[in-house]
Design a protein around this motif. Sequence first.
Motif, mmCIF file in Angstrom:
data_model
loop_
_atom_site.group_PDB
_atom_site.id
_atom_site.type_symbol
_atom_site.label_atom_id
_atom_site.label_comp_id
_atom_site.label_asym_id
_atom_site.label_seq_id
_atom_site.Cartn_x
_atom_site.Cartn_y
_atom_site.Cartn_z
ATOM 1 N N ASP A 76 18.018 14.093 -13.009
ATOM 2 C CA ASP A 76 19.122 13.295 -13.532
ATOM 3 C C ASP A 76 20.307 13.398 -12.573
ATOM 4 N N GLU A 77 21.163 12.373 -12.578
ATOM 5 C CA GLU A 77 22.355 12.388 -11.734
ATOM 6 C C GLU A 77 23.553 12.848 -12.543
ATOM 7 N N ASP A 78 23.947 14.103 -12.343
ATOM 8 C CA ASP A 78 25.045 14.683 -13.124
ATOM 9 C C ASP A 78 26.399 14.072 -12.802
ATOM 10 N N ALA A 79 26.508 13.380 -11.662
ATOM 11 C CA ALA A 79 27.790 12.763 -11.305
ATOM 12 C C ALA A 79 28.088 11.523 -12.145
ATOM 13 N N LEU A 80 27.107 11.044 -12.896
ATOM 14 C CA LEU A 80 27.285 9.858 -13.729
ATOM 15 C C LEU A 80 27.487 10.241 -15.189
ATOM 16 N N PRO A 81 28.201 9.416 -15.952
ATOM 17 C CA PRO A 81 28.350 9.695 -17.385
ATOM 18 C C PRO A 81 26.995 9.772 -18.074
ATOM 19 N N GLU A 82 26.870 10.644 -19.030
ATOM 20 C CA GLU A 82 25.608 10.878 -19.731
ATOM 21 C C GLU A 82 24.992 9.580 -20.249
#
Length: 283
Positions: A76-82
């Motif tokens: 998952d890309e943690d830099a993006l909002p959930e």
Amino acid sequence: MSGPAQAQTCSEQFAEGMRPDLVNPKLARQATPLCYAAFALLHSGVSRTPIYAAERLTRSSVAAARAVDRVDDFHDEDALPEAERAHLEDYVRSGFDRGHMAPAGDMPTRAAQAQSFTLANIVPQDRAVNRGLWAAIEESVRRLATARGTLFVVTGPVYAGDSVQAINGRVLVPTQLFKALYDPARGEAGAYLVPNRDDAEWRAVSLAELRGVAGLDVFPGLPDSVKRRAMDLPEPRTYSRGDEAGGPPRGRTREPDTFEAWARNQLHRLARRLWRDLMRAIF
């Protein structure tokens, strides 16, 4: 593994330092630019996929990438909002591959390759296309970058029609995929356009035609004369690492050398289709 920078950086990945223009204003909704070590992308919180991924391929970067063994590390890309990002569970039993837009095989370092496995760089891709035609296109582009010295590449999905499919009710499934190329030394450009379905055939399009299809002006700094004419793209084919650069004669299909080769090819295509249908029936 370091994460991306949420900023208007990565200018070296764009031709003339200019990001693609969003001609279709709908693409700008919940769009987040992300900058990684060897590629840049614009992510959509609506589709939960990239709108595009941009790279600058060079002879030396391709050579370095060939020395990096692939290690799958989807995350998952943690830099993006959930709520705006895809999750690993979205792809479980979806029937689709997790298809890279900036390919893992383009990444010149282990760290850059690890970054390419972010789901921000991934779309749901037909398995046969991902492992066959699309992989051949990616490798042919690397070969062309080696031959030419430098290529700018922009890759992305197209969502056409009123009933686009979504996996897990969250991640949109592209109807087509494109890979656009620009050779700054020769001043020519063009794009591969591929339906996201089994047994798809590719076609070459100009940047002007791609703009109408994808809603993107992928290389906005180029003159209209370049955008109107599609460059002569190499025929997609697979290679082994020991092969010399090159390819079959130009054209959309390559005739098998013998009837036996043709028969084997047809049986292989039938087996892939039956396997795909079986997997979708099970999952």
